[in-house]
Design a protein around this motif. Structure first.
Motif, PDB file in Angstrom:
ATOM      1  N   ALA A 138     -41.881   1.569 -18.794  1.00  0.00           N
ATOM      2  CA  ALA A 138     -40.785   1.966 -19.686  1.00  0.00           C
ATOM      3  C   ALA A 138     -39.497   1.920 -18.867  1.00  0.00           C
ATOM      4  O   ALA A 138     -38.874   2.940 -18.578  1.00  0.00           O
ATOM      5  CB  ALA A 138     -41.034   3.358 -20.249  1.00  0.00           C
ATOM      6  N   PHE A 139     -39.112   0.706 -18.477  1.00  0.00           N
ATOM      7  CA  PHE A 139     -38.039   0.534 -17.502  1.00  0.00           C
ATOM      8  C   PHE A 139     -36.703   1.091 -17.995  1.00  0.00           C
ATOM      9  O   PHE A 139     -35.955   1.693 -17.235  1.00  0.00           O
ATOM     10  CB  PHE A 139     -37.892  -0.939 -17.135  1.00  0.00           C
ATOM     11  CG  PHE A 139     -39.130  -1.532 -16.531  1.00  0.00           C
ATOM     12  CD1 PHE A 139     -39.707  -0.972 -15.411  1.00  0.00           C
ATOM     13  CD2 PHE A 139     -39.721  -2.652 -17.087  1.00  0.00           C
ATOM     14  CE1 PHE A 139     -40.855  -1.501 -14.851  1.00  0.00           C
ATOM     15  CE2 PHE A 139     -40.871  -3.198 -16.534  1.00  0.00           C
ATOM     16  CZ  PHE A 139     -41.440  -2.621 -15.415  1.00  0.00           C
ATOM     17  N   ARG A 140     -36.392   0.873 -19.267  1.00  0.00           N
ATOM     18  CA  ARG A 140     -35.114   1.354 -19.786  1.00  0.00           C
ATOM     19  C   ARG A 140     -35.064   2.879 -19.767  1.00  0.00           C
ATOM     20  O   ARG A 140     -34.025   3.472 -19.441  1.00  0.00           O
ATOM     21  CB  ARG A 140     -34.904   0.828 -21.208  1.00  0.00           C
ATOM     22  CG  ARG A 140     -33.534   1.136 -21.804  1.00  0.00           C
ATOM     23  CD  ARG A 140     -32.434   0.332 -21.171  1.00  0.00           C
ATOM     24  NE  ARG A 140     -31.161   0.504 -21.866  1.00  0.00           N
ATOM     25  CZ  ARG A 140     -30.007   0.041 -21.432  1.00  0.00           C
ATOM     26  NH1 ARG A 140     -29.952  -0.648 -20.295  1.00  0.00           N
ATOM     27  NH2 ARG A 140     -28.895   0.240 -22.116  1.00  0.00           N
ATOM     28  N   ALA A 141     -36.172   3.515 -20.087  1.00  0.00           N
ATOM     29  CA  ALA A 141     -36.219   4.973 -20.042  1.00  0.00           C
ATOM     30  C   ALA A 141     -36.074   5.478 -18.603  1.00  0.00           C
ATOM     31  O   ALA A 141     -35.409   6.487 -18.351  1.00  0.00           O
ATOM     32  CB  ALA A 141     -37.519   5.481 -20.654  1.00  0.00           C
TER      33      ALA A 141
ATOM     34  N   GLY B  98     -25.687   4.055 -26.345  1.00  0.00           N
ATOM     35  CA  GLY B  98     -25.856   3.432 -27.646  1.00  0.00           C
ATOM     36  C   GLY B  98     -27.263   2.950 -27.936  1.00  0.00           C
ATOM     37  O   GLY B  98     -27.497   2.315 -28.974  1.00  0.00           O
ATOM     38  N   ASP B  99     -28.218   3.250 -27.068  1.00  0.00           N
ATOM     39  CA  ASP B  99     -29.608   2.884 -27.328  1.00  0.00           C
ATOM     40  C   ASP B  99     -30.205   3.734 -28.450  1.00  0.00           C
ATOM     41  O   ASP B  99     -31.043   3.259 -29.217  1.00  0.00           O
ATOM     42  CB  ASP B  99     -30.453   3.060 -26.063  1.00  0.00           C
ATOM     43  CG  ASP B  99     -30.115   2.056 -24.977  1.00  0.00           C
ATOM     44  OD1 ASP B  99     -28.921   1.912 -24.663  1.00  0.00           O
ATOM     45  OD2 ASP B  99     -31.031   1.402 -24.451  1.00  0.00           O
ATOM     46  N   ILE B 100     -29.806   4.989 -28.501  1.00  0.00           N
ATOM     47  CA  ILE B 100     -30.292   5.912 -29.529  1.00  0.00           C
ATOM     48  C   ILE B 100     -29.095   6.332 -30.366  1.00  0.00           C
ATOM     49  O   ILE B 100     -28.144   6.935 -29.844  1.00  0.00           O
ATOM     50  CB  ILE B 100     -30.973   7.142 -28.903  1.00  0.00           C
ATOM     51  CG1 ILE B 100     -32.190   6.725 -28.067  1.00  0.00           C
ATOM     52  CG2 ILE B 100     -31.395   8.122 -29.991  1.00  0.00           C
ATOM     53  CD1 ILE B 100     -32.836   7.874 -27.310  1.00  0.00           C
ATOM     54  N   THR B 101     -29.152   6.017 -31.667  1.00  0.00           N
ATOM     55  CA  THR B 101     -28.013   6.313 -32.544  1.00  0.00           C
ATOM     56  C   THR B 101     -28.408   7.050 -33.816  1.00  0.00           C
ATOM     57  O   THR B 101     -27.548   7.587 -34.507  1.00  0.00           O
ATOM     58  CB  THR B 101     -27.310   5.004 -32.952  1.00  0.00           C
ATOM     59  OG1 THR B 101     -28.272   4.147 -33.619  1.00  0.00           O
ATOM     60  CG2 THR B 101     -26.748   4.281 -31.731  1.00  0.00           C
ATOM     61  N   ASN B 102     -29.701   7.067 -34.134  1.00  0.00           N
ATOM     62  CA  ASN B 102     -30.158   7.689 -35.376  1.00  0.00           C
ATOM     63  C   ASN B 102     -31.630   8.048 -35.251  1.00  0.00           C
ATOM     64  O   ASN B 102     -32.230   7.892 -34.174  1.00  0.00           O
ATOM     65  CB  ASN B 102     -29.921   6.758 -36.566  1.00  0.00           C
ATOM     66  CG  ASN B 102     -30.538   5.383 -36.371  1.00  0.00           C
ATOM     67  OD1 ASN B 102     -31.567   5.233 -35.698  1.00  0.00           O
ATOM     68  ND2 ASN B 102     -29.917   4.362 -36.946  1.00  0.00           N
TER      69      ASN B 102
ATOM     70  N   ILE C  75     -37.378  15.570 -29.049  1.00  0.00           N
ATOM     71  CA  ILE C  75     -36.708  15.502 -30.350  1.00  0.00           C
ATOM     72  C   ILE C  75     -35.611  16.562 -30.428  1.00  0.00           C
ATOM     73  O   ILE C  75     -34.510  16.306 -30.948  1.00  0.00           O
ATOM     74  CB  ILE C  75     -37.722  15.669 -31.485  1.00  0.00           C
ATOM     75  CG1 ILE C  75     -38.642  14.446 -31.546  1.00  0.00           C
ATOM     76  CG2 ILE C  75     -37.015  15.868 -32.830  1.00  0.00           C
ATOM     77  CD1 ILE C  75     -39.808  14.592 -32.506  1.00  0.00           C
ATOM     78  N   SER C  76     -35.879  17.740 -29.903  1.00  0.00           N
ATOM     79  CA  SER C  76     -34.867  18.799 -29.893  1.00  0.00           C
ATOM     80  C   SER C  76     -33.614  18.345 -29.150  1.00  0.00           C
ATOM     81  O   SER C  76     -32.485  18.611 -29.590  1.00  0.00           O
ATOM     82  CB  SER C  76     -35.441  20.062 -29.248  1.00  0.00           C
ATOM     83  OG  SER C  76     -34.472  21.083 -29.157  1.00  0.00           O
TER      84      SER C  76
ATOM     85  N   LEU D 121     -34.319   6.895 -32.265  1.00  0.00           N
ATOM     86  CA  LEU D 121     -34.935   7.968 -31.473  1.00  0.00           C
ATOM     87  C   LEU D 121     -36.445   7.836 -31.518  1.00  0.00           C
ATOM     88  O   LEU D 121     -37.119   7.926 -30.482  1.00  0.00           O
ATOM     89  CB  LEU D 121     -34.502   9.332 -32.013  1.00  0.00           C
ATOM     90  CG  LEU D 121     -35.155  10.552 -31.342  1.00  0.00           C
ATOM     91  CD1 LEU D 121     -34.786  10.643 -29.863  1.00  0.00           C
ATOM     92  CD2 LEU D 121     -34.760  11.845 -32.072  1.00  0.00           C
ATOM     93  N   ARG D 122     -37.000   7.612 -32.703  1.00  0.00           N
ATOM     94  CA  ARG D 122     -38.450   7.456 -32.823  1.00  0.00           C
ATOM     95  C   ARG D 122     -38.950   6.277 -31.982  1.00  0.00           C
ATOM     96  O   ARG D 122     -39.948   6.406 -31.255  1.00  0.00           O
ATOM     97  CB  ARG D 122     -38.830   7.231 -34.293  1.00  0.00           C
ATOM     98  CG  ARG D 122     -40.343   7.152 -34.524  1.00  0.00           C
ATOM     99  CD  ARG D 122     -40.669   6.507 -35.850  1.00  0.00           C
ATOM    100  NE  ARG D 122     -40.259   5.103 -35.896  1.00  0.00           N
ATOM    101  CZ  ARG D 122     -40.967   4.113 -35.329  1.00  0.00           C
ATOM    102  NH1 ARG D 122     -42.102   4.353 -34.698  1.00  0.00           N
ATOM    103  NH2 ARG D 122     -40.513   2.872 -35.409  1.00  0.00           N
ATOM    104  N   THR D 123     -38.265   5.161 -32.049  1.00  0.00           N
ATOM    105  CA  THR D 123     -38.679   3.975 -31.298  1.00  0.00           C
ATOM    106  C   THR D 123     -38.656   4.241 -29.797  1.00  0.00           C
ATOM    107  O   THR D 123     -39.567   3.853 -29.064  1.00  0.00           O
ATOM    108  CB  THR D 123     -37.758   2.788 -31.638  1.00  0.00           C
ATOM    109  OG1 THR D 123     -37.813   2.553 -33.042  1.00  0.00           O
ATOM    110  CG2 THR D 123     -38.195   1.535 -30.912  1.00  0.00           C
ATOM    111  N   TRP D 124     -37.602   4.896 -29.335  1.00  0.00           N
ATOM    112  CA  TRP D 124     -37.473   5.231 -27.910  1.00  0.00           C
ATOM    113  C   TRP D 124     -38.623   6.143 -27.469  1.00  0.00           C
ATOM    114  O   TRP D 124     -39.233   5.931 -26.417  1.00  0.00           O
ATOM    115  CB  TRP D 124     -36.127   5.917 -27.684  1.00  0.00           C
ATOM    116  CG  TRP D 124     -35.792   6.231 -26.249  1.00  0.00           C
ATOM    117  CD1 TRP D 124     -36.147   7.355 -25.554  1.00  0.00           C
ATOM    118  CD2 TRP D 124     -35.027   5.422 -25.342  1.00  0.00           C
ATOM    119  NE1 TRP D 124     -35.657   7.308 -24.279  1.00  0.00           N
ATOM    120  CE2 TRP D 124     -34.958   6.137 -24.121  1.00  0.00           C
ATOM    121  CE3 TRP D 124     -34.397   4.198 -25.449  1.00  0.00           C
ATOM    122  CZ2 TRP D 124     -34.275   5.638 -23.007  1.00  0.00           C
ATOM    123  CZ3 TRP D 124     -33.708   3.698 -24.339  1.00  0.00           C
ATOM    124  CH2 TRP D 124     -33.650   4.413 -23.139  1.00  0.00           C
ATOM    125  N   LEU D 125     -38.936   7.142 -28.284  1.00  0.00           N
ATOM    126  CA  LEU D 125     -39.970   8.106 -27.907  1.00  0.00           C
ATOM    127  C   LEU D 125     -41.371   7.497 -27.959  1.00  0.00           C
ATOM    128  O   LEU D 125     -42.239   7.898 -27.177  1.00  0.00           O
ATOM    129  CB  LEU D 125     -39.891   9.337 -28.810  1.00  0.00           C
ATOM    130  CG  LEU D 125     -38.593  10.144 -28.720  1.00  0.00           C
ATOM    131  CD1 LEU D 125     -38.706  11.431 -29.520  1.00  0.00           C
ATOM    132  CD2 LEU D 125     -38.214  10.442 -27.281  1.00  0.00           C
TER     133      LEU D 125
END
Length: 226
Positions: free
Chosen positions: A206-209, A35-39, A162-163, A43-47
């Motif tokens: 980037a510990f969560r990643a 649930g960290d990436i939902t839209n 992104i893909s 996704l942009r913030t994570w990347l």
């Protein structure tokens, strides 16, 4: 950059180059399930973090130093960056991701685009080769200038992330392009930072990643290898 250099760079960083990049998500698959990436925005913030503070930045540093070492025909420096890049991974799957793609990149490039720099890498280091090292050496061996090659490498890395996001969230193709466009400043900043970073100062935060990459190893249902 002359047309020959541009042609080769476009070939090597194309999704069609046979390195299997499509089968890796760099932990994004777990981040979607958690649930960290939902839209598109998450996704942009994570990347942005992966690129500026995580594995994307580290890969940029390794690419830059591999390119410089190969251009200088410095086998000692080339061994140092290849060894560190192979060790500098936070999880088993991340190691598989970068070294399997690195091996495939070298095999394809030896066959279709041979150059003495790849032979120099073979002589300098007999261990697993990370993708940014393989790509950096090839670019140097074919006379492709570092700054442009690094920027293109990071763009290709982000495009592959992104893909993965498009298939996992899922998102439409237009949303994917919006994310890619929004990441243009982040790619430029990461490239500039990587170019200025000494090899001994490379690091990530980037510990969560990183945790996502580790958690993916035991994820119940998976589409990707990482």
């Amino acid at each position: 950059m002359d047309t020959a250099a541009l042609y080769r760079l476009m070939a090597w960083l194309s999704p069609a180059y046979p390195i299997g990049a499509f089968s890796y998500s760099t932990g994004i698959e777990w981040a979607v399930e958690a649930g960290d990436i939902t839209n598109a925005e998450t996704l942009r913030t994570w990347l942005v973090v992966m690129l500026g503070e995580g594995g994307g930045f580290a890969d940029g540093v390794f690419f830059a130093h591999a390119h410089r070492a190969a251009a200088a025909d410095d086998s000692g420096a080339l061994r140092a960056v290849a060894e560190l890049a192979a060790a500098f991974v936070p999880s088993k799957e991340r190691f598989l991701e970068t070294t399997a793609q690195g091996r495939a990149f070298l095999e394809a490039t030896r066959a279709a685009w041979p150059c003495p720099a790849i032979a120099c890498l073979d002589n300098a280091w007999d261990g697993p080769v990370a993708l940014p090292v393989a790509a950096g050496v090839a670019c140097a061996g074919h006379g492709i200038a570092l700054a442009g090659a690094l920027h293109a490498f990071l763009h290709a890395l982000v495009a592959n992330w992104i893909s993965a996001g498009l298939r996992l969230i899922p998102l439409g193709q237009t949303d994917g392009q919006r994310v890619l466009a929004a990441l243009e400043p982040a790619v430029g900043a990461a490239a500039a930072h990587a170019l200025a970073t000494p090899l001994e100062e490379v690091g990530t935060c980037a510990f969560r990643a990183d945790l996502a990459g580790m958690r993916h190893e035991t994820q119940y249902t998976r589409l990707f290898r990482s």
